[in-house]
Design an enzyme around this catalytic site. Structure first.
Site, PDB file in Angstrom:
ATOM      1  N   ALA A 125       4.746  -4.645 -43.553  1.00 34.07           N
ATOM      2  CA  ALA A 125       5.457  -4.810 -42.289  1.00 34.07           C
ATOM      3  C   ALA A 125       4.868  -6.021 -41.584  1.00 34.07           C
ATOM      4  O   ALA A 125       3.656  -6.263 -41.668  1.00 34.07           O
ATOM      5  CB  ALA A 125       5.309  -3.562 -41.424  1.00 34.07           C
TER       6      ALA A 125
ATOM      7  N   GLY B 251       7.889 -17.828 -47.430  1.00 32.34           N
ATOM      8  CA  GLY B 251       8.304 -17.196 -46.180  1.00 32.34           C
ATOM      9  C   GLY B 251       7.362 -16.100 -45.725  1.00 32.34           C
ATOM     10  O   GLY B 251       6.187 -16.067 -46.090  1.00 32.34           O
TER      11      GLY B 251
ATOM     12  N   PHE C  54      15.276   4.962 -44.710  1.00 35.13           N
ATOM     13  CA  PHE C  54      14.623   6.142 -44.123  1.00 35.13           C
ATOM     14  C   PHE C  54      13.837   5.775 -42.862  1.00 35.13           C
ATOM     15  O   PHE C  54      13.866   6.493 -41.867  1.00 35.13           O
ATOM     16  CB  PHE C  54      13.681   6.808 -45.138  1.00 35.13           C
ATOM     17  CG  PHE C  54      14.339   7.870 -45.966  1.00 35.13           C
ATOM     18  CD1 PHE C  54      15.429   7.575 -46.768  1.00 35.13           C
ATOM     19  CD2 PHE C  54      13.876   9.190 -45.950  1.00 35.13           C
ATOM     20  CE1 PHE C  54      16.040   8.549 -47.538  1.00 35.13           C
ATOM     21  CE2 PHE C  54      14.487  10.172 -46.718  1.00 35.13           C
ATOM     22  CZ  PHE C  54      15.571   9.852 -47.516  1.00 35.13           C
TER      23      PHE C  54
ATOM     24  N   ASP D  82       8.515 -24.208 -52.326  1.00 35.72           N
ATOM     25  CA  ASP D  82       9.642 -23.967 -51.423  1.00 35.72           C
ATOM     26  C   ASP D  82      10.480 -25.239 -51.369  1.00 35.72           C
ATOM     27  O   ASP D  82       9.946 -26.342 -51.461  1.00 35.72           O
ATOM     28  CB  ASP D  82       9.104 -23.625 -50.020  1.00 35.72           C
ATOM     29  CG  ASP D  82      10.102 -22.854 -49.182  1.00 35.72           C
ATOM     30  OD1 ASP D  82       9.836 -21.677 -48.866  1.00 35.72           O
ATOM     31  OD2 ASP D  82      11.163 -23.430 -48.831  1.00 35.72           O
TER      32      ASP D  82
ATOM     33  N   LYS E 295      13.244   0.460 -52.664  1.00 30.92           N
ATOM     34  CA  LYS E 295      12.996  -0.439 -51.537  1.00 30.92           C
ATOM     35  C   LYS E 295      14.072  -0.279 -50.466  1.00 30.92           C
ATOM     36  O   LYS E 295      13.779  -0.116 -49.281  1.00 30.92           O
ATOM     37  CB  LYS E 295      12.943  -1.887 -52.043  1.00 30.92           C
ATOM     38  CG  LYS E 295      12.936  -2.934 -50.983  1.00 30.92           C
ATOM     39  CD  LYS E 295      11.659  -2.932 -50.163  1.00 30.92           C
ATOM     40  CE  LYS E 295      11.807  -3.870 -48.972  1.00 30.92           C
ATOM     41  NZ  LYS E 295      10.582  -4.182 -48.308  1.00 30.92           N
TER      42      LYS E 295
ATOM     43  N   GLU F 180       8.305  -5.562 -51.924  1.00 29.79           N
ATOM     44  CA  GLU F 180       7.172  -5.623 -50.999  1.00 29.79           C
ATOM     45  C   GLU F 180       7.411  -4.669 -49.830  1.00 29.79           C
ATOM     46  O   GLU F 180       8.480  -4.680 -49.252  1.00 29.79           O
ATOM     47  CB  GLU F 180       7.028  -7.068 -50.496  1.00 29.79           C
ATOM     48  CG  GLU F 180       5.788  -7.308 -49.683  1.00 29.79           C
ATOM     49  CD  GLU F 180       4.562  -6.691 -50.330  1.00 29.79           C
ATOM     50  OE1 GLU F 180       4.192  -7.105 -51.434  1.00 29.79           O
ATOM     51  OE2 GLU F 180       3.978  -5.762 -49.732  1.00 29.79           O
TER      52      GLU F 180
ATOM     53  N   CYS G 239      14.838  -6.984 -42.130  1.00 28.87           N
ATOM     54  CA  CYS G 239      15.102  -6.056 -43.236  1.00 28.87           C
ATOM     55  C   CYS G 239      16.004  -4.871 -42.932  1.00 28.87           C
ATOM     56  O   CYS G 239      16.944  -4.617 -43.676  1.00 28.87           O
ATOM     57  CB  CYS G 239      13.773  -5.538 -43.766  1.00 28.87           C
ATOM     58  SG  CYS G 239      12.897  -6.806 -44.679  1.00 28.87           S
TER      59      CYS G 239
END
Ligand code: UDX
Ligand code: UDX
Length: 459
Positions: free
Chosen positions: A165, A12, A223, A35, A217, A162, A273
């Site tokens: 971005a 992904g 934050f 996958d 993470k 990870e 996320c």
């Protein structure tokens, strides 16, 4: 353990770019990404690099360099697990849509399936690396599954979240602020640290215990998202006080304790996320009965939903309180620029609100096709697929999408939007021609000079 072969389960947005960079920087290691989705693997193997399933600047070049050399994409999951010394789990962990924790907790079903799969087929010792973002103490569950196989295969479990971005994944991977490795076994930690050590200096590789790594993470994402909700909250206040949110952001960002990044007011954050991880954090806090902690973080999501809603409410009220039958041109559908990812994109929710008011939505995004737009709206289940098809059209051209539109809504901050011939767009729109700049990327004075009724966030 000397690592010669790596397996990554999950091709992904995280697994693909991360493994491509690991392969590039470690030509002596064979990296295979597996996958269950054969179509996705076929796309990763497509000769035409423009057909890769994920768009990230710089990624196609790395795949071109490494694919077939020491980077492979395959559906042979068992075989690859068997031959590898190190296995990354990088499958998705969506918010649960059923049962206990529905709408809040992370669904760990796929992670557990991976652990069981590894337990079943492994015949030699393995280092298992959690790459997916997981609730604190998930490693415990993986460990328990792996250690109860009855065989004498030894498993070491590491947490290695990870921080890339999307849109800047390749750059973030090549120059990470830090790499975080949580684990119990020093030897396993060093094996993974050596893989990263091929290009990341050792002082940027943090070693912690597993639980700190898992929680870091979630905390990092919480934050980051909190900063966006904070500036978005101020943006609404700015709109009532003649303050300008860009000026406020600049003024506070120059305080070195606050820093200038992540202070762009917007229609609200999206992406796979932020929302998922905060909901997960809130769920975990509640499960320990920490109500104040849970309420505190939940507010970040509440404010984000409010920001999306008030954008569409403002659009509707400005268009004389009705958008019924009006063409609203949405520029951008991805959750941010330079990606084809649309998960949790604010555009989806704004479109949905406007569709409830019977608007006709016209979409143009440089990297997102009609199939995806329709799928995103259908997923919400607000109306039938036929109704979505009727009311929402995608275009391949920014001038076609804006033709005869009552309003343009800028949903994603794609650079190309700034370079359009806005005079031409103005000329073929219905008058008065409105722009709702959800990303503050256009120049107000210039737009007003052309004749637009222009509004943006926090000004
Ligand atoms: C990642 C992380 O892993 C997730 O924890 C984080 O919070 C978001 O980013 P991402 O790479 O973005 O996920 O997810 P996605 O693009 O959906 O890729 C996951 C892949 O895993 C899919 O291609 C899916 O087919 C595959 N998969 C899923 C498996 O191969 N096996 C499974 O059992 C489940
Ligand atoms: C995020 C984290 O940044 C990354 O470290 C983590 O690994 C995964 O989640 P991502 O979601 O890919 O990465 O992108 P990010 O750049 O963080 O943007 C998230 C959302 O916030 C986007 O919708 C973006 O447009 C929005 N955003 C970001 C703002 O609205 N304002 C800002 O100032 C920054």
């Amino acid at each position: 353990m000397k690592i010669t072969k790596i397996c990554c389960i999950g091709a992904g947005y995280v697994g693909g770019p991360t493994m491509a960079v690991i392969a590039k920087k470690n030509p002596h290691i064979k990296v295979t990404i597996v996958d269950i989705n054969a179509e996705r693997i076929a796309a990763w193997n497509d000769k035409d690099l423009s057909k890769l399933p994920i768009y990230e600047p710089g990624l196609a070049e790395i795949v071109e360099e490494t694919r077939g050399r020491n980077l492979f994409f395959s559906t042979e999951i068992d075989k690859t697990i068997k031959e590898s010394e190190m296995i990354f789990i990088s499958v998705n962990t969506p918010t649960k849509t059923y049962g206990k924790g529905k709408g809040m907790a992370a669904d760990l079903k796929y992670v557990e399936l991976c652990a069981r799969n590894i337990a079943e087929v492994a015949t030699t010792d393995k280092i298992v690396v959690e790459k997916s973002t997981l609730p604190v103490r998930t490693a415990q569950a993986i460990k328990s599954i792996l250690h109860n196989t009855g065989s004498d295969v030894k498993f070491d479990i590491l947490s290695n979240p990870e921080f890339l971005a999307e849109g800047t994944a390749v750059q973030d991977l090549l120059n990470p602020d830090r790499v975080l490795i949580g684990g119990e076994s020093e030897e396993a930690i060093e094996s993974l640290a050596n893989v990263y050590g091929s290009w990341v200096s050792q002082d940027r590789i943090l070693r912690t215990n597993v639980w700190s790594s898992e929680l870091s993470k979630l905390t990092a994402n919480a934050f980051l998202a909190q900063r966006i909700s904070s500036i978005n909250a101020i943006s609404e206040l700015c709109e009532h006080t003649e303050a300008n949110v860009n000026e406020v952001a600049k003024a506070i960002g120059m305080d070195s304790r606050i820093g200038p990044k992540f202070l762009n007011a917007s229609i609200g954050f999206g992406g796979s996320c932020f929302q998922k991880d905060i909901l997960n954090l809130v769920y975990i806090a509640r499960s320990y009965n920490l109500q104040a902690v849970a309420d505190y973080w939940e507010q970040v999501i509440i404010l984000n939903d409010h920001q999306k809603r008030r954008f569409s409410d403002h659009l509707i009220s400005t268009l004389y309180n009705t958008v019924s039958g009006k063409k609203i041109a949405m520029l951008g559908w991805a959750f941010k620029k330079d990606t084809n990812d649309t998960r949790e994109s604010a555009a989806i929710y704004v479109a949905d609100h406007l569709l409830n008011e019977q608007a006709n939505i016209a979409v143009y995004d440089p990297k997102v096709n009609d199939k995806k737009v329709q799928a995103d709206l259908n997923y919400l289940n607000t109306r039938t697929e036929e109704e979505n098809k009727d009311l929402v059209q995608s275009y391949n051209d920014p001038y076609e999408v804006t033709k005869d539109a009552h309003a343009v809504a800028i949903m994603t901050e794609w650079d190309e939007f700034k370079t359009y011939d806005w005079k031409k767009i103005y000329n073929h729109m219905k008058k008065p021609a409105f722009i709702f700049d959800g990303r503050n990327i256009l120049d107000k004075t210039e737009m007003e000079k052309i004749g637009f009724e222009y509004s943006s966030i926090g000004k």
